[in-house]
Write a protein that holds these residues in place. Structure first.
Motif, short mmCIF file in Angstrom:
data_model
loop_
_atom_site.label_atom_id
_atom_site.label_comp_id
_atom_site.label_asym_id
_atom_site.label_seq_id
_atom_site.Cartn_x
_atom_site.Cartn_y
_atom_site.Cartn_z
N ARG A 38 35.84 25.44 -15.58
CA ARG A 38 34.78 24.66 -16.16
C ARG A 38 33.85 25.60 -17.33
O ARG A 38 33.36 26.41 -17.00
N ARG B 217 36.82 20.97 -18.57
CA ARG B 217 37.63 21.33 -17.65
C ARG B 217 38.97 21.48 -18.11
O ARG B 217 39.83 20.53 -18.63
N THR C 293 30.58 19.69 -20.76
CA THR C 293 31.48 20.40 -19.55
C THR C 293 33.04 20.16 -20.22
O THR C 293 33.36 19.04 -20.24
N SER D 137 31.03 25.02 -19.74
CA SER D 137 29.82 24.29 -19.94
C SER D 137 29.00 24.73 -20.98
O SER D 137 28.88 26.23 -21.35
#
Length: 308
Positions: free
Chosen positions: A230, A267, A265, A232
């Protein structure tokens, strides 16, 4: 039973009416191991622990603790194990010092040992406070002190850091790690804190619906799940639609409170390529990167639905 095993449980089962609380659990805990039992509410963690501790009898199955059955309880076994349970129960009208000295006296230990444990748990300044006037976190630490005052070979802890503030949690981690690494105490705990299990435990068992789903070192469980990273950043650094075009194989989540605040974010299983592209666009300011954690494994195995 292997000599190095502190606990062996084979196919233990326990039902309460139509509810199968423990449904064929088998576990082995090595001597000197720090072992965690994880699971959502109602998974069977506490009942499993109580059976191994000898507080409940299983409907079927076999348990051995330090080479012998945990029931019927024997004086010799009680001196070798320590138990801290969820429900805090103290002798009435005693101060913290009197409470822990009473436990020490039951094991024929000097009062100085009780005072040493009070200091270890940061409770010396509360020694003369009545137990009913302690805060929840202070009472929790005193409960653990009563469980370890006699330096047990095997320690059972049921959610030991529930109600503790972050500083007290970390200090207690140091105490428990010392008991395990320095004194060779085998520790078995249940917890809802995934970071706690990942930090302390050599192995964890993840339970649900009364069964063990996996039992392995945290690093093994994380590796087997596969690596989703992840990334961010502030939402103002890169528009969500632009991120989706740049990284079509990734999942992009945007939480925008205003046009200039919020979080984006990404992923991805290819973090290096994403980070290289962000660096080329000078979009690294305020960025954070998080790999797969034990919490991800837990949710993958047990699901995300709410539990009562």
């Amino acid at each position: 039973m292997p000599m190095q095993a502190a606990i062996v449980a084979e196919d233990i089962r326990k039902a309460y009416g139509p509810t199968q609380a423990v449904d064929g659990v088998s576990l082995t805990v090595a001597r000197g191991e720090f072992f965690g039992i994880l699971g959502p509410n109602g998974a069977g963690k506490t009942t499993t622990l109580e059976i191994v501790e000898g507080l409940r009898r299983p409907d079927s199955g076999r348990v051995e603790v330090l080479g012998q059955p945990p029931t019927p309880r024997t004086r010799g076994m009680l001196r070798r194990i320590g138990v801290q349970i969820q429900g805090l129960t103290f002798f009435e009208r005693l101060t913290a010092r009197e409470q822990i000295r009473t436990f020490a006296a039951l094991y024929k230990l000097p009062a100085s040992r009780a005072d040493e444990v009070l200091e270890m748990l940061g409770l010396t300044d509360k020694a003369d406070t009545l137990t009913e006037r302690l805060s929840g976190g202070q009472a929790q630490r005193l409960s653990i002190g009563c469980a370890i005052v006699h330096a047990p070979e095997l320690l059972f802890l049921d959610e030991p850091t529930a109600g503790l503030d972050p500083q007290a949690r970390r200090n207690l981690w140091d105490v428990l790690r010392g008991l395990n690494e320095r004194d060779g105490c085998t520790v078995v705990l249940t917890t809802h804190y995934m970071d706690e299990a990942e930090e302390l435990c050599h192995r964890v068992a993840i339970m649900d619906t009364g069964r063990v789903l996996r039992a392995d070192p945290p690093a093994t469980l994380i590796r087997d799940l596969g690596g989703v990273t992840r990334i961010s950043m502030p939402a103002a650094a890169l528009a969500a639609e632009q991120a989706r075009k740049l990284f079509p194989e990734a999942v992009v989540d945007a939480e925008e409170e205003t046009p200039t605040t919020g979080t984006l974010t990404i992923r991805t299983t290819e973090p290096a390529a994403v980070l290289a592209e962000l660096a080329a666009r000078d979009a690294l300011r305020g960025l954070s990167v998080r790999g797969t954690t034990l919490e991800d494994v837990f949710l993958s195995l047990t699901g995300r639905e709410y539990r009562a």
